[in-house]
Each structure stands twice: as structure tokens, then as C-alpha cells.
Write a protein that holds these residues in place. Structure first.
Motif, PDB file in Angstrom:
ATOM      1  N   HIS A 128      37.722  48.622  53.351  1.00  0.00           N
ATOM      2  CA  HIS A 128      38.936  48.931  54.101  1.00  0.00           C
ATOM      3  C   HIS A 128      38.681  49.078  55.596  1.00  0.00           C
ATOM      4  O   HIS A 128      39.533  48.712  56.423  1.00  0.00           O
ATOM      5  CB  HIS A 128      39.548  50.236  53.578  1.00  0.00           C
ATOM      6  CG  HIS A 128      40.105  50.127  52.194  1.00  0.00           C
ATOM      7  ND1 HIS A 128      40.365  51.230  51.398  1.00  0.00           N
ATOM      8  CD2 HIS A 128      40.456  49.047  51.451  1.00  0.00           C
ATOM      9  CE1 HIS A 128      40.864  50.832  50.234  1.00  0.00           C
ATOM     10  NE2 HIS A 128      40.913  49.514  50.235  1.00  0.00           N
TER      11      HIS A 128
ATOM     12  N   ALA B  26      41.690  44.033  50.096  1.00  0.00           N
ATOM     13  CA  ALA B  26      42.044  44.837  48.928  1.00  0.00           C
ATOM     14  C   ALA B  26      40.919  44.850  47.894  1.00  0.00           C
ATOM     15  O   ALA B  26      40.093  43.939  47.826  1.00  0.00           O
ATOM     16  CB  ALA B  26      43.324  44.310  48.290  1.00  0.00           C
TER      17      ALA B  26
ATOM     18  N   TRP C 132      47.001  40.469  53.099  1.00  0.00           N
ATOM     19  CA  TRP C 132      46.639  41.845  52.740  1.00  0.00           C
ATOM     20  C   TRP C 132      45.577  41.898  51.656  1.00  0.00           C
ATOM     21  O   TRP C 132      44.754  42.817  51.619  1.00  0.00           O
ATOM     22  CB  TRP C 132      47.885  42.622  52.290  1.00  0.00           C
ATOM     23  CG  TRP C 132      48.542  42.068  51.053  1.00  0.00           C
ATOM     24  CD1 TRP C 132      49.532  41.147  51.006  1.00  0.00           C
ATOM     25  CD2 TRP C 132      48.245  42.408  49.695  1.00  0.00           C
ATOM     26  NE1 TRP C 132      49.879  40.868  49.693  1.00  0.00           N
ATOM     27  CE2 TRP C 132      49.108  41.636  48.875  1.00  0.00           C
ATOM     28  CE3 TRP C 132      47.344  43.283  49.096  1.00  0.00           C
ATOM     29  CZ2 TRP C 132      49.076  41.714  47.485  1.00  0.00           C
ATOM     30  CZ3 TRP C 132      47.319  43.367  47.707  1.00  0.00           C
ATOM     31  CH2 TRP C 132      48.181  42.587  46.916  1.00  0.00           C
TER      32      TRP C 132
ATOM     33  N   ILE D 121      49.758  51.778  45.855  1.00  0.00           N
ATOM     34  CA  ILE D 121      49.011  50.870  44.982  1.00  0.00           C
ATOM     35  C   ILE D 121      49.952  49.776  44.502  1.00  0.00           C
ATOM     36  O   ILE D 121      51.052  50.050  44.008  1.00  0.00           O
ATOM     37  CB  ILE D 121      48.420  51.633  43.775  1.00  0.00           C
ATOM     38  CG1 ILE D 121      47.439  52.712  44.246  1.00  0.00           C
ATOM     39  CG2 ILE D 121      47.738  50.667  42.822  1.00  0.00           C
ATOM     40  CD1 ILE D 121      46.926  53.604  43.129  1.00  0.00           C
TER      41      ILE D 121
ATOM     42  N   ASP E   6      43.395  49.358  45.628  1.00  0.00           N
ATOM     43  CA  ASP E   6      44.654  48.937  46.251  1.00  0.00           C
ATOM     44  C   ASP E   6      45.623  48.286  45.278  1.00  0.00           C
ATOM     45  O   ASP E   6      46.833  48.277  45.512  1.00  0.00           O
ATOM     46  CB  ASP E   6      44.357  47.922  47.364  1.00  0.00           C
ATOM     47  CG  ASP E   6      43.348  48.433  48.355  1.00  0.00           C
ATOM     48  OD1 ASP E   6      43.750  49.170  49.266  1.00  0.00           O
ATOM     49  OD2 ASP E   6      42.151  48.106  48.211  1.00  0.00           O
TER      50      ASP E   6
END
Length: 574
Positions: free
Chosen positions: A489, A20, A16, A104, A57
Motif C-alpha cells: 500500500h 490491492a 486501483w 473492502i 483490500d
């Protein structure tokens, strides 16, 4: 250290962090909630909607642990408590829950190369014969010397913030190692009990819901064999380089990953590694080795110094900066991952250092620097205030400086006969105080940071440069950062595309492509305060190119305005 309380979690899918954007908060200077002039955790919580609006993020929280504040919190006296300056553990839990509600994540600063000299571990270690004596590095005086007298230190190593890396302790009759300052004694990672105590503490924070760790000077935890076997560190200047990247570094990082479950729980891990080479970074960030996700390189922020000393100023031609970052892009392309940054709590403001902070060019240069950085491959880091173009502070007298590093340099340089004018010029350019002035939220007194007297003077340009002004301007630095974050993103080629540097020797233009399959993005940026001709014949075919993001309205011109940048999607080959 386990807790029976169930804490909030957010989803952490595999990898992930590759899509970010991380925002670093230096709590002391971010937002004060109680009028004491010092930023705190409730103040951070009050600004979460702003950070969500920006689109980041992850929040990286610089240390808020209990600390005597010798080095602004990087000297920790209790890893599982919050310093009253910043609030309480309940405040931290509330921040974590509120951040997670907004999607977040929160990353804690992990400072485990050293503790405070007031930590209970060190207090116990000071007693000869203590069970924790070997948790730190203790050495007798140099043979033939009286302990505690000048020149009796075990070796000639310098500390980062003090003349010697060794401090005499009268109670023990020996010296302890502190490669940053006497208030920051180094932990002995050769002792497995030390490592297990650190891992237990990390698991305690993960159980509370934190999403990863930024690891302070983590490549210093494995010391050279001559030191761990009882000998001296090699003498000479720049002692930090002599204790970096030790022989057991990979072993310790892999053990940490396994024992804490860093990869197993998809936690973000970034290691600050002064002196790390591309080879070291590639090794520790290779996913197959299960050590770290990424590292902070120091090479690019050391290019504007002429020697080992950061205060020895040198000019930085653009080709040299481009070359260095391209080397890291290429070096970590197949195995590993880059972290992308200009600013942090230890570096001067990017727009003043790499850009042009004059009223004429500040906005465009802040935008263009961001374009270049965020469109490299890796995870971008934003330092508080960078997103609306905060600048260095106008510090002209030593009395204006608060940072221990700056004050130590002034003392040593003055004693060595360096002219005061030269010292102050170096401090103004490179001092860490530049990064630590309070965040400029609006044009009200003290920039909206506090209702009291701020711990450090606010930069006087806050009336013109502040977050409130930037948020209301659709053409602001803040708006540009929002667009860059959305691109990361939404665009797979921004996240994963192959990097290729173009025009490596051009003195003004920074140009490169990002390629994934048939999609090619081209970045062209004029990183100078003078117009620059676009050498069309030396670039890919621009016919039919689509402007994705630009700093200026006339994106068809072949002359780039000062600090103009363009992101173009090239037409696929026919």
C-alpha cells in the motif's frame, strides 16, 4: 435482470487493483454461523473485522450460487440466486454492504464456461428442436455405433473428472459435451444469445455493487474450430489443453468487457487460464486491448509433476521455480499484469508444498514464501488460512477424501493397476481436499469453525495453528503478512518497480531486485531448511543497506538461517 434497489458502492479509481491485495474465501470452509457444519455468508460477514485487521483490500468469493454441488458450487443451476447452504441473496447484499463499510471490495466467481446440468438453460436445451438446443454442444453417436453403448461417444476426449467428455442423454438421443464432468455441460459461446445472456447476468451483479469477477477457466470459452463446426475434439489425454485458448478468445473477452462495462467501471477482472502461455496472458491483459486486468497462470503450480497428469509427482528444484516466475515477470513487464499466488481452493497448502511444514520451520518458511511472492510485481492473492500458515491435512485413506477430482483419480488409477500406496502418496501431496479443511480460528472444538459437526474434518493441528494464536503473537505469520500488505500500500517501488532475478542457479537462495528511479529494493531469501551463505560478491553492494523487513533478528550476518529472508533498501549510488 435490472433492480430498482440502490446498492452500496465504493470508490474504484483507475488501476486501483495494482496496489490491492486479494483474499480468497472458500465459503463452505470459512465460517459457519448456524451450526449446520457448513460455512455460510453470515459467517463471512462475522469475520470482516478480522480481514480488515489483516489489511486486505478485496474479497474473492468462491461460488455461492444455487447449485447441486457436484463440484462444490462450480456447477451453477441459477446465476442470480444463492444456494440455501450459504444463505440468501439478502445475506449476500448485507455482506457486500458490510465489506464496503470497511473499505473492502468484493469480487464474485464467474463460472460461464459451463453450467449445471440442472440449469434451466440446459433443461430446455435437452429437448430436440428447442430454441436453446444450440446453447450447448450436442453431437450424434460415432458413425456406425449404437447411441449410448461403450465406444459410441463422438470422440475419445477425457473429462477432468470423468472418463469421457461426452455424456449420452436418452431423451435427446445424442451426447452433450462436459469437459469437467457430466454435471457441468459446456456452454456454446459461438451462439451470440449465450453471450448476451451471460453479459446480462454480469450486469445484474455489477448493479448490486460487486467490484469485479474472477473468471473460472475463462480461456476455455472459445472452442477449437473443428468442434464448433461439428467435428470431434482431437483425441488423447489431457483434453483440457486441446480446448484452451481458442480462436475467438480475444474477441469474446473484448466483447464482454465492452458489453458489461468492465473497464469503464474500473472493475477487477482476473481470468483463470489453464494452459495459457506468457504470450496469451500478455495479449489478454494488455490495457490497450480492453480484455482482462490479469490472469492466473498455471505453469508454476505444474512444475512439480512429471507429465500432463498432476498426480505424476516430480521434485521441484528451486532454480526451476525461480526461472518460471521470472519469465512471467519479464514477459508481462511492458504490457499486462501478473497475479501472484501459491494457494487457492484447487491447490495444496503452500507451506506444505513449497516450504517446510515441520514444527521447527513452518513459521519461518510461511513468512519467507510470502515475502518472495508479495515482493514480485503484480497483485498478490492470499488463500484463507495462508496468512497464519495452515498446512496440508494428514489424509492417509481414500475414505477421508471428499473431492470429486481425488475420488475420480483413485478410481481410474486403481483400475489401471497403480499401487494404492502410490495413489495415496499423490493425493496427500496434491489433492484439493488439502485446501478445503475448515479455517482454524482458535483452539476450541472444531477450531471455532462451527458449533455443529463440520462438513469436512478439521486438521488436527488446529490447537497449535490457528488465527487467534497468530493474532496475539507479534512475530507470527499473520503479523508478517500485515507488514507485507502495508508495504504494497505504501511503497511505489513494491507496486511498480522493475523486477530483476539474481542468482538464478542458486539451489537455496531466491534473490531479486525491484527498481524504480533511484530506489532499489533487494530481496534475499533462503528457501531451504539448511543455512545458506550469502554470496556477497554476487549481489549488489550491501554497504549502508537498510533492513525494511526480515524474518530473523541478526540481519547483518552473512549466513542466512533456514528459511530466513530479508528485504533491504540499498544505498543510492554515489
Amino acid at each position: 435482470m435490472s433492480s430498482a434497489v440502490e446498492f452500496d458502492r465504493v470508490a474504484r479509481p483507475d488501476g486501483w487493483w495494482r496496489s490491492a491485495v486479494v483474499y480468497q474465501i472458500y465459503p463452505r470452509s470459512f465460517q459457519d454461523s448456524d451450526g449446520d457444519g457448513i460455512g455460510d455468508i453470515p459467517g463471512i460477514t462475522s469475520r470482516l473485522d478480522y480481514l480488515a485487521e489483516l489489511g486486505v483490500d478485496v474479497l474473492w468469493l468462491s461460488p455461492v450460487y444455487a447449485s447441486p454441488q457436484v463440484d462444490n458450487g462450480y456447477d451453477i443451476s441459477d446465476y442470480t440466486d444463492i444456494d440455501p447452504l450459504f444463505g440468501t441473496l439478502a445475506d449476500l447484499d448485507a455482506l457486500l454492504a458490510a465489506a464496503h463499510e470497511r473499505g473492502i471490495k468484493l469480487v464474485m466467481d464467474l463460472v460461464v464456461n459451463h453450467t449445471s446440468d440442472l440449469h434451466a438453460w440446459f433443461t430446455e436445451s435437452r429437448e430436440p428442436g428447442s430454441a436453446k438446443r444450440d446453447w450447448y454442444f450436442w453431437r450424434p453417436a460415432r458413425p456406425g455405433c449404437e447411441p449410448g453403448t461403450p465406444g459410441a461417444e463422438p470422440d475419445d476426449s477425457h473429462a477432468a473428472f470423468a472418463p469421457s467428455a461426452w455424456t449420452y442423454d436418452p431423451r435427446s438421443g445424442e451426447y452433450y459435451l462436459g469437459i469437467f464432468s457430466p454435471g457441468q455441460p459446456d456452454l456454446n459461446w459461438e451462439n451470440p444469445e449465450v453471450r448476451q445472456a451471460v453479459y446480462a447476468m454480469m450486469r445484474w451483479w455489477v448493479d448490486r455493487g460487486v467490484d469485479g469477477f474472477r473468471m473460472d477457466v475463462i480461456n476455455l470459452i472459445s472452442k477449437p474450430e473443428e468442434l464448433t463446426l461439428g467435428g470431434p475434439i482431437e483425441p488423447g489425454q489431457g483434453s483440457l489443453r486441446r480446448v484452451a485458448n481458442g480462436p475467438r478468445l480475444d474477441e469474446f473477452l473484448a466483447e464482454m468487457n465492452r458489453e458489461v462495462g468492465l473497464d469503464a467501471q474500473n472493475l477487477l477482472t482476473v481470468g483463470e487460464m489453464p494452459g495459457a502461455t506468457i504470450e496469451v496472458a500478455r495479449r489478454v491483459t494488455d490495457p490497450a486491448r480492453h480484455e482482462l486486468n490479469m490472469v492466473f497462470t498455471f505453469e508454476h503450480v505444474n512444475l512439480d509433476q512429471a507429465s500432463w497428469s498432476k498426480w505424476d509427482l516430480a521434485e521441484l528444484p528451486l532454480p526451476r521455480l525461480k526461472e518460471n516466475l521470472a519469465q512471467w515477470q519479464d514477459g508481462l513487464a511492458e504490457a499486462g499484469w501478473n497475479s501472484l499466488y501459491y494457494d487457492n481452493h484447487d491447490q495444496p497448502r503452500a507451506v506444505s508444498r513449497f516450504g517446510d511444514d515441520s514444527p521447527e520451520h513452518r513459521v519461518d518458511s510461511a513468512k519467507t514464501l510470502a515475502t518472495v511472492l508479495h515482493l514480485h510485481k503484480g497483485t498478490p492473492y492470499i488463500y484463507q488460512g495462508e496468512e497464519f500458515g495452515m498446512t496440508n491435512a494428514p489424509l492417509t485413506q481414500i475414505e477421508q477424501y471428499l473431492d470429486v477430482e481425488s475420488l475420480n483419480y483413485h478410481s481410474l488409477a486403481s483400475a489401471a493397476g497403480v499401487p494404492e500406496e502410490q495413489i495415496l502418496r499423490s493425493l496427500a501431496r496434491k489433492g484439493r481436499d488439502n485446501a478445503r479443511t475448515p479455517v482454524q480460528w482458535d483452539a476450541t472444538p472444531y477450531a471455532g469453525f462451527t458449533t455443529g459437526i463440520p462438513w469436512m474434518a478439521v486438521n488436527p493441528n488446529y490447537r497449535q495453528i490457528n488465527a487467534d494464536e497468530a493474532r496475539r503473537d507479534p512475530d507470527s505469520v499473520f503479523a508478517h503478512f500485515q507488514q507485507l500488505i502495508r508495504l504494497r500500500h505504501s511503497s511505489e517501488v513494491v507496486r511498480e518497480g522493475r523486477f530483476q532475478l539474481l542468482l538464478p542457479d542458486h539451489e537455496q537462495l531466491w534473490a531479486f531486485t525491484r527498481t524504480l528511479g533511484d530506489e532499489v529494493l533487494l530481496v534475499v531469501a533462503n528457501c531451504s531448511s539448511a543455512p545458506a551463505e550469502l554470496p556477497v560478491g554476487s549481489l549488489p553492494d550491501l554497504d549502508g543497506a537498510e533492513l525494511i523487513l526480515g524474518t530473523h533478528p541478526d540481519a547483518a550476518a552473512t549466513t542466512l538461517a533456514p528459511w530466513e529472508s530479508r528485504l533491504l533498501r540499498l544505498s543510492p549510488p554515489r
